[in-house]
Design a protein around this motif. Sequence first.
Motif, PDB file in Angstrom:
ATOM      1  N   TYR A  52       0.845  -1.200   0.000  1.00 29.92           N
ATOM      2  CA  TYR A  52       0.000   0.000   0.000  1.00 29.92           C
ATOM      3  C   TYR A  52       0.878   1.247   0.000  1.00 29.92           C
ATOM      4  O   TYR A  52       1.917   1.283   0.663  1.00 29.92           O
ATOM      5  CB  TYR A  52      -0.918   0.007   1.224  1.00 29.92           C
ATOM      6  N   GLU A  53       0.431   2.276  -0.715  1.00 30.09           N
ATOM      7  CA  GLU A  53       1.177   3.520  -0.796  1.00 30.09           C
ATOM      8  C   GLU A  53       0.252   4.704  -0.497  1.00 30.09           C
ATOM      9  O   GLU A  53      -0.910   4.701  -0.913  1.00 30.09           O
ATOM     10  CB  GLU A  53       1.794   3.706  -2.189  1.00 30.09           C
ATOM     11  N   ILE A  72      -9.077   2.815  -2.646  1.00 30.69           N
ATOM     12  CA  ILE A  72      -9.607   1.457  -2.780  1.00 30.69           C
ATOM     13  C   ILE A  72     -11.126   1.521  -2.725  1.00 30.69           C
ATOM     14  O   ILE A  72     -11.694   1.993  -1.735  1.00 30.69           O
ATOM     15  CB  ILE A  72      -9.094   0.546  -1.644  1.00 30.69           C
ATOM     16  N   ASP A  73     -11.775   1.061  -3.779  1.00 34.78           N
ATOM     17  CA  ASP A  73     -13.233   0.940  -3.780  1.00 34.78           C
ATOM     18  C   ASP A  73     -13.578  -0.432  -3.216  1.00 34.78           C
ATOM     19  O   ASP A  73     -13.196  -1.459  -3.793  1.00 34.78           O
ATOM     20  CB  ASP A  73     -13.767   1.092  -5.207  1.00 34.78           C
ATOM     21  N   HIS A  74     -14.294  -0.475  -2.118  1.00 30.88           N
ATOM     22  CA  HIS A  74     -14.580  -1.749  -1.448  1.00 30.88           C
ATOM     23  C   HIS A  74     -15.743  -2.519  -2.074  1.00 30.88           C
ATOM     24  O   HIS A  74     -16.085  -3.613  -1.592  1.00 30.88           O
ATOM     25  CB  HIS A  74     -14.805  -1.518   0.043  1.00 30.88           C
ATOM     26  N   GLU A 115      -8.877   5.593   1.450  1.00 34.87           N
ATOM     27  CA  GLU A 115      -7.666   6.223   0.921  1.00 34.87           C
ATOM     28  C   GLU A 115      -6.530   5.971   1.905  1.00 34.87           C
ATOM     29  O   GLU A 115      -6.709   6.127   3.119  1.00 34.87           O
ATOM     30  CB  GLU A 115      -7.865   7.727   0.736  1.00 34.87           C
ATOM     31  N   VAL A 116      -5.377   5.555   1.401  1.00 31.75           N
ATOM     32  CA  VAL A 116      -4.198   5.385   2.244  1.00 31.75           C
ATOM     33  C   VAL A 116      -3.583   6.770   2.463  1.00 31.75           C
ATOM     34  O   VAL A 116      -3.215   7.456   1.510  1.00 31.75           O
ATOM     35  CB  VAL A 116      -3.181   4.440   1.596  1.00 31.75           C
ATOM     36  N   LEU A 117      -3.483   7.184   3.729  1.00 34.85           N
ATOM     37  CA  LEU A 117      -2.970   8.512   4.057  1.00 34.85           C
ATOM     38  C   LEU A 117      -1.507   8.496   4.487  1.00 34.85           C
ATOM     39  O   LEU A 117      -0.771   9.438   4.211  1.00 34.85           O
ATOM     40  CB  LEU A 117      -3.819   9.136   5.173  1.00 34.85           C
ATOM     41  N   ILE A 133      -0.748   1.527   9.443  1.00 32.57           N
ATOM     42  CA  ILE A 133      -1.220   2.170   8.228  1.00 32.57           C
ATOM     43  C   ILE A 133      -2.348   3.125   8.594  1.00 32.57           C
ATOM     44  O   ILE A 133      -3.248   2.787   9.368  1.00 32.57           O
ATOM     45  CB  ILE A 133      -1.668   1.125   7.175  1.00 32.57           C
ATOM     46  N   ARG A 134      -2.239   4.350   8.084  1.00 34.24           N
ATOM     47  CA  ARG A 134      -3.267   5.362   8.346  1.00 34.24           C
ATOM     48  C   ARG A 134      -4.216   5.400   7.159  1.00 34.24           C
ATOM     49  O   ARG A 134      -3.797   5.561   6.011  1.00 34.24           O
ATOM     50  CB  ARG A 134      -2.628   6.727   8.569  1.00 34.24           C
TER      51      ARG A 134
END
Length: 344
Positions: free
Chosen positions: A198-199, A204-206, A290-292, A305-306
């Motif tokens: 993850y970056e 990501i659409d679940h 969204e990966v923050l 992971i935030r």
Amino acid sequence: MAKTNPGRFFEDYKLGQVIAHAVPRTLSGGERALYHALYPARHALYSSDDFARACGLPAAPLDDMIAFHTVFGKTVPDVSLNAVANLGYAEGRFLMPVYPGDTLRSESEVIGLKQNSNGKSGVVYVRTRGLNQRAEVVLEYMRWVMVRKRDPEAAAPDTVIPALADVVDPGDLMIPPGLDFSGYDFTLAGEPHRWGDYEPGETIDHVDGVTIEEAEHMIATRLWQNTAKVHFDATFRPDGQRLIYGGHVISMARALSFNGLANAQMIVGLNGGAHANPCFSGDTVKAWSEVLDKAETDAPGVGAIRLRLVAVKGDAEPFALKGTDGKYSPDVLLDLDYWALMPR
């Protein structure tokens, strides 16, 4: 002499006031079973004792949100029984896992007050702590609530708005003792994606959605002993609709996020959150993330992971959050910023 509790109104709160909330609750596997029946929750760490033991824990903890809802529910008769809306969260930390047999109670401190310009309501800021039977703090968070005034002519208190951190510092996240993801079984967990896959900036659409049912949301809200009138009494709102408990939307979105984030196993920080628009029975909830940010931890094989978790009404466009005016899209139900633990 009246013996019933009408709940606190805005003018009843005083800065620095500490409220010990009633009715401690001993949790069991029953809460887990009902939680997994109400939400499509499938994270392996909370589903299997064997999986949890392989990750260094003594058994499968209860889902983090079970602890949150239980602690939150205790506060409602004292903090938000007469609330217009629960407005937001900040500085939340999950400090230790909760297991079947643990007894939780809650206490809150009033840390801010601000009367609204209409003079009919005000915002109350509280710091809430959940404690177990050993008086250990298992979680803490701040929240702010808009509460009605009993007497619109009552004098306004001095305005105090607490300074709240935008993000829980990764160094302040508590990793459960013994947690070890170095031998993590990705096959049993359900997805191969690890922390390094993850970056920041990735969305990501679940994919999946669940239509909210009136009966299920009321069962869930009663399960957490949340007594807020807006969730049960159809005469309490001018539109005659019962408002879906915001925590119900949080748990639904968290469970839906499994598809794409199955290995974001433990929630350990709550950076902020807003219930952007009301949710009602018949709305279909979908979610995207969204990966923050990302952070390393000292625990073997464990990364933090935030994530931003957004719940939307079913026909909303994925990844649309706010309009050009900076206001949330009317289809956005929840905007939640949290830290989770994931295998590296």
